[in-house]
Design a protein around this motif. Structure first.
Motif, PDB file in Angstrom:
ATOM      1  N   MET A 158       0.850  -1.193   0.000  1.00 38.75           N
ATOM      2  CA  MET A 158       0.000   0.000   0.000  1.00 38.75           C
ATOM      3  C   MET A 158       0.889   1.248   0.000  1.00 38.75           C
ATOM      4  SD  MET A 158      -3.203  -0.900   2.535  1.00 38.75           S
ATOM      5  CE  MET A 158      -2.261  -0.973   4.068  1.00 38.75           C
ATOM      6  N   CYS A 159       0.241   2.385  -0.345  1.00 36.59           N
ATOM      7  CA  CYS A 159       0.939   3.674  -0.423  1.00 36.59           C
ATOM      8  C   CYS A 159       0.547   4.518   0.780  1.00 36.59           C
ATOM      9  CB  CYS A 159       0.534   4.379  -1.724  1.00 36.59           C
ATOM     10  SG  CYS A 159       1.051   6.103  -1.807  1.00 36.59           S
ATOM     11  N   ASP A 160       1.545   5.015   1.500  1.00 35.91           N
ATOM     12  CA  ASP A 160       1.268   5.771   2.724  1.00 35.91           C
ATOM     13  C   ASP A 160       0.753   7.182   2.432  1.00 35.91           C
ATOM     14  OD1 ASP A 160       1.176   5.957   5.548  1.00 35.91           O
ATOM     15  OD2 ASP A 160       3.020   7.137   5.524  1.00 35.91           O
ATOM     16  N   ALA A 161       0.840   7.615   1.168  1.00 38.97           N
ATOM     17  CA  ALA A 161       0.327   8.947   0.836  1.00 38.97           C
ATOM     18  C   ALA A 161      -1.199   8.965   0.934  1.00 38.97           C
ATOM     19  CB  ALA A 161       0.787   9.363  -0.564  1.00 38.97           C
ATOM     20  N   ASN A 162      -1.820   7.798   0.843  1.00 35.61           N
ATOM     21  CA  ASN A 162      -3.269   7.708   1.011  1.00 35.61           C
ATOM     22  C   ASN A 162      -3.577   7.340   2.471  1.00 35.61           C
ATOM     23  OD1 ASN A 162      -5.951   6.928   1.106  1.00 35.61           O
ATOM     24  ND2 ASN A 162      -5.929   6.108  -0.988  1.00 35.61           N
TER      25      ASN A 162
ATOM     26  N   CYS B 278       8.021  -2.151  -0.907  1.00 35.18           N
ATOM     27  CA  CYS B 278       7.224  -1.050  -0.350  1.00 35.18           C
ATOM     28  C   CYS B 278       6.944  -0.055  -1.459  1.00 35.18           C
ATOM     29  CB  CYS B 278       7.955  -0.399   0.829  1.00 35.18           C
ATOM     30  SG  CYS B 278       9.519   0.369   0.411  1.00 35.18           S
ATOM     31  N   CYS B 279       6.083   0.923  -1.164  1.00 32.31           N
ATOM     32  CA  CYS B 279       5.706   1.905  -2.180  1.00 32.31           C
ATOM     33  C   CYS B 279       6.900   2.810  -2.492  1.00 32.31           C
ATOM     34  CB  CYS B 279       4.526   2.748  -1.712  1.00 32.31           C
ATOM     35  SG  CYS B 279       4.041   3.945  -2.984  1.00 32.31           S
ATOM     36  N   MET B 280       7.196   2.922  -3.797  1.00 29.23           N
ATOM     37  CA  MET B 280       8.356   3.720  -4.214  1.00 29.23           C
ATOM     38  C   MET B 280       7.931   5.041  -4.875  1.00 29.23           C
ATOM     39  SD  MET B 280      10.957   1.972  -3.180  1.00 29.23           S
ATOM     40  CE  MET B 280      12.309   2.805  -4.021  1.00 29.23           C
ATOM     41  N   CYS B 281       6.689   5.484  -4.620  1.00 30.33           N
ATOM     42  CA  CYS B 281       6.249   6.760  -5.204  1.00 30.33           C
ATOM     43  C   CYS B 281       7.027   7.915  -4.551  1.00 30.33           C
ATOM     44  CB  CYS B 281       4.734   6.932  -5.044  1.00 30.33           C
ATOM     45  SG  CYS B 281       4.217   7.659  -3.470  1.00 30.33           S
ATOM     46  N   PRO B 282       7.020   9.099  -5.168  1.00 28.78           N
ATOM     47  CA  PRO B 282       7.831  10.212  -4.636  1.00 28.78           C
ATOM     48  C   PRO B 282       7.458  10.618  -3.209  1.00 28.78           C
ATOM     49  CG  PRO B 282       7.048  10.712  -6.862  1.00 28.78           C
ATOM     50  CD  PRO B 282       6.351   9.451  -6.438  1.00 28.78           C
ATOM     51  N   GLU B 283       6.220  10.354  -2.790  1.00 26.66           N
ATOM     52  CA  GLU B 283       5.829  10.724  -1.420  1.00 26.66           C
ATOM     53  C   GLU B 283       6.228   9.653  -0.404  1.00 26.66           C
ATOM     54  OE1 GLU B 283       1.892  12.945  -1.033  1.00 26.66           O
ATOM     55  OE2 GLU B 283       1.749  12.064  -3.039  1.00 26.66           O
ATOM     56  N   CYS B 284       6.566   8.462  -0.900  1.00 27.93           N
ATOM     57  CA  CYS B 284       6.951   7.371   0.004  1.00 27.93           C
ATOM     58  C   CYS B 284       8.456   7.100  -0.123  1.00 27.93           C
ATOM     59  CB  CYS B 284       6.100   6.132  -0.287  1.00 27.93           C
ATOM     60  SG  CYS B 284       4.321   6.383   0.010  1.00 27.93           S
ATOM     61  N   ALA B 285       8.829   5.822  -0.317  1.00 24.54           N
ATOM     62  CA  ALA B 285      10.254   5.503  -0.350  1.00 24.54           C
ATOM     63  C   ALA B 285      10.965   6.128  -1.547  1.00 24.54           C
ATOM     64  CB  ALA B 285      10.440   3.988  -0.345  1.00 24.54           C
TER      65      ALA B 285
END
Ligand SMILES: [Zn+2]
Length: 475
Positions: free
Chosen positions: A135-139, A171-178
C-alpha cells in the motif's frame, strides 16, 4: 512469559509460517502454505514442546489469519474452526510459559485483496507501475487498514507481542513514500506510527521490527540510516537485524550502534535453514549448533539481547537439536556449546552411557562440519553477489508447486571436493549410528538420523552423477 535476567531477553522461536513446523510435508503447496488444519496444530504443538524445554519465551508465527490477503471485511478470515484453532495455539503456548507473537504485515503482507477492492491504496514501483502487494502511505486510508486489522485481532485474541514487518514484499516507491525519502526512512516512518498506535491501545505488548529488504545485500546502514533507526528505537522493544546475508549493521559498528539504541537489538543467530514444507521432512540432516552457538555468543558480547531463532519440523533430527541447543545458548550465551549439545542429546536421545553420549555428540558434529565445513565464502560472492548465508534453503527459493531440487548440495554451496567430503562424512555417520549397541539410545530418533542421512546420500550422489563425478565419489 518467563523472563531471565541473564542471557537474551527476547528469545523468540520464529515459526516462521504456521506450516513450516508441520510434521507432514505439503508437497504441492506454494509458499507460504495457507491451510490451518489439525496437522498444522500438531506440528506447532510439537515445536512448542521443544521450544519451551529449551527456554524460548516467545513463539513468533505468521499465517494464523491470512497469508497474502486479508478479506476486505476482515471477519470472513475467521471461520469458527479457525478461531478455535488460533485459541488452541494461544493456549498451548501460554500453558508452556511461552508468549505468542503476531506476525503482522505493515503496508505489505496481507493486503493483496484489500488493494484489489480499494485500488486507491495501491503502492507504486520505482517506474510508476502498480505494486503487486504494497500500500501507499500517501493515502491515509492505507493506515486505517493496518489499524483495523490490529483492532480486529487484538480485541479478540490475547497475543503477547507483535512482529512488525513492512518491506519483505517491497514497499511503495512513489515520490511521497520511499521514492522520495529513501527506503530506510520510509519504513521507519511506517513502523513507528504502527508501533505508536499499538502502544497507545495495548501498552504491554512486546513490539519488534525487522528491516528485511530495507537495503541491498553487501551494504550496511550508513550514518543517516542508523540515526533514523535510533529514532525508531524509542517506539519499540527490539530491532531485529536478522542477518539473512549478514546483518545490516556492519559487525564492527554493532557494539556502538547498540549502545545508542533505546530498545534491544536482535539477530537470528548467524545461520539458519528455511525448511521448505514441500520437502520430505526427514530427508536432510543439517545440525548447526556450533555455528549458531558461536554467533549467539558473539552477538551477545556486542550487546544483542533479542533473537528470532528459525524453527522447522521437530521430526527432523537436525532441526530438533538445533532448536534445543539454540534455546540453551540464548539463556546462557557463554556456556560451552558442546556441553549444551550433550545436554540436548541427553534429553531427547536418552543415551545409556557416557560413551554413547559422546558418540552422539560426535555424530551431530560430523553432520555439521561435514556439510558446512565445505562452504567457501568466495563461491557465494561470485555466484550470488552476496555473502554466505545467513538464511539458506534446499533449492534457493521458497516458491514452487512440487518438491524442488537439492540445490544446497550443488555449487555454490558444495563443489566437487565438497561433495566428496560431505559424502564421506555422511557414510561415517551411518557407520557410527549402526555401531551403537541395541537400546543404546532413543531408537526412533536414531532411525530418523539414519533415514535423513540415507536420503541425503542419495541426493548427493544424484547431483554428483549428473555432473559426471562418478570417479571421485568412489562409486
Ligand atoms: Zn506511495
Amino acid at each position: 512469559m518467563r523472563d531471565d535476567t541473564q542471557g537474551y531477553q527476547y528469545r523468540a522461536a520464529f515459526g516462521a509460517w504456521i506450516n513450516d513446523m508441520r510434521t507432514e510435508p505439503l508437497p504441492l503447496e506454494n509458499w507460504p502454505a495457507p491451510q490451518f488444519d489439525d496437522a498444522t496444530l500438531e506440528g506447532i504443538g510439537r515445536a512448542l514442546d521443544v521450544q519451551a524445554e529449551a527456554g524460548f519465551n516467545l513463539l513468533d508465527v505468521w499465517g494464523l489469519f491470512a497469508t497474502y490477503g486479508w478479506p476486505p471485511d476482515l471477519k470472513s478470515a475467521l471461520t469458527d474452526e479457525r478461531r478455535r484453532r488460533i485459541h488452541q495455539v494461544l493456549d498451548a503456548a501460554h500453558q508452556r510459559g511461552v508468549g505468542l507473537v503476531l506476525g503482522m504485515g505493515v503496508y505489505s503482507w496481507g493486503y493483496d485483496r484489500i488493494i484489489e477492492a480499494d485500488p486507491g491504496v495501491r503502492g507504486k514501483n520505482p517506474d510508476g507501475s502498480p505494486h503487486p502487494h504494497a500500500m501507499c502511505d500517501a493515502n491515509p486510508k492505507a493506515f486505517d487498514y493496518v489499524t483495523r486489522i490490529l483492532d480486529f485481532v487484538l480485541e479478540q485474541f490475547d497475543f503477547d507481542g507483535v512482529h512488525l514487518e513492512s518491506c519483505d514484499l517491497g514497499c511503495c516507491m512513489c515520490p511521497e513514500c520511499a521514492g522520495g525519502q529513501g527506503k530506510v526512512a520510509y519504513n521507519v516512518q511506517l513502523n513507528r506510527k504502527t508501533a505508536d498506535y499499538l502502544r497507545g491501545r495495548w501498552p504491554d505488548k512486546i513490539l519488534y521490527v525487522i528491516p528485511i529488504s530495507w537495503i541491498p545485500p553487501l551494504t550496511h546502514f550508513d550514518a543517516e540510516q542508523k540515526a533514523s533507526i535510533v529514532e525508531l528505537s524509542g517506539h519499540i522493544d527490539c530491532f531485529m537485524d536478522q542477518g539473512h546475508r549478514g546483518t545490516m549493521v556492519a559487525p564492527a559498528e554493532r557494539p556502538e550502534f547498540i549502545k545508542n539504541l533505546d530498545c534491544a537489538y536482535g539477530t537470528s543467530g548467524g545461520i539458519w535453514l528455511y525448511p521448505d514444507a514441500r520437502w520430505d521432512r526427514t530427508g536432510y540432516f543439517l545440525p548447526y549448533p556450533r555455528r549458531t552457538g558461536a554467533a549467539i555468543r558473539e552477538h551477545y558480547d556486542d550487546g544483542a539481547r533479542g533473537c528470532m531463532f528459525y524453527q522447522g519440523p521437530m521430526i527432523n533430527p537436525g532441526t530438533e537439536i538445533n532448536v534445543a541447543v539454540g534455546g540453551l545458548m540464548l539463556r546462557d550465551p557463554h556456556r560451552n556449546v558442546e556441553e549444551a549439545l550433550a545436554e540436548a542429546l541427553d534429553h531427547y536421545y536418552r543415551p545409556k552411557t557416557d560413551a554413547v553420549r559422546r558418540k552422539l555428540v560426535e555424530i551431530f558434529q560430523l553432520g555439521e562440519e561435514g556439510y558446512f565445513g565445505q562452504w567457501v565464502e568466495q563461491r557465494f560472492l561470485d555466484a550470488h553477489h552476496a555473502p554466505a548465508p545467513g538464511e539458506f534453503m534446499f533449492d534457493c527459493h521458497l516458491f514452487g508447486t512440487c518438491p524442488g531440487p537439492a540445490a544446497y548440495l550443488h555449487e555454490p554451496f558444495l563443489d566437487t571436493a565438497g561433495r566428496v567430503a560431505y559424502g564421506q562424512a555422511l557414510q561415517e555417520i551411518l557407520r557410527q549410528v549402526d555401531a551403537l549397541p541395541p537400546g543404546a539410545a532413543d531408537a526412533e530418533r536414531l532411525s530418523r538420523i539414519r533415514r535423513s542421512v540415507i536420503v541425503t546420500l542419495m541426493l548427493l550422489n544424484t547431483v554428483a552423477y549428473g555432473k559426471g563425478e562418478n570417479q571421485v565419489m568412489g562409486w
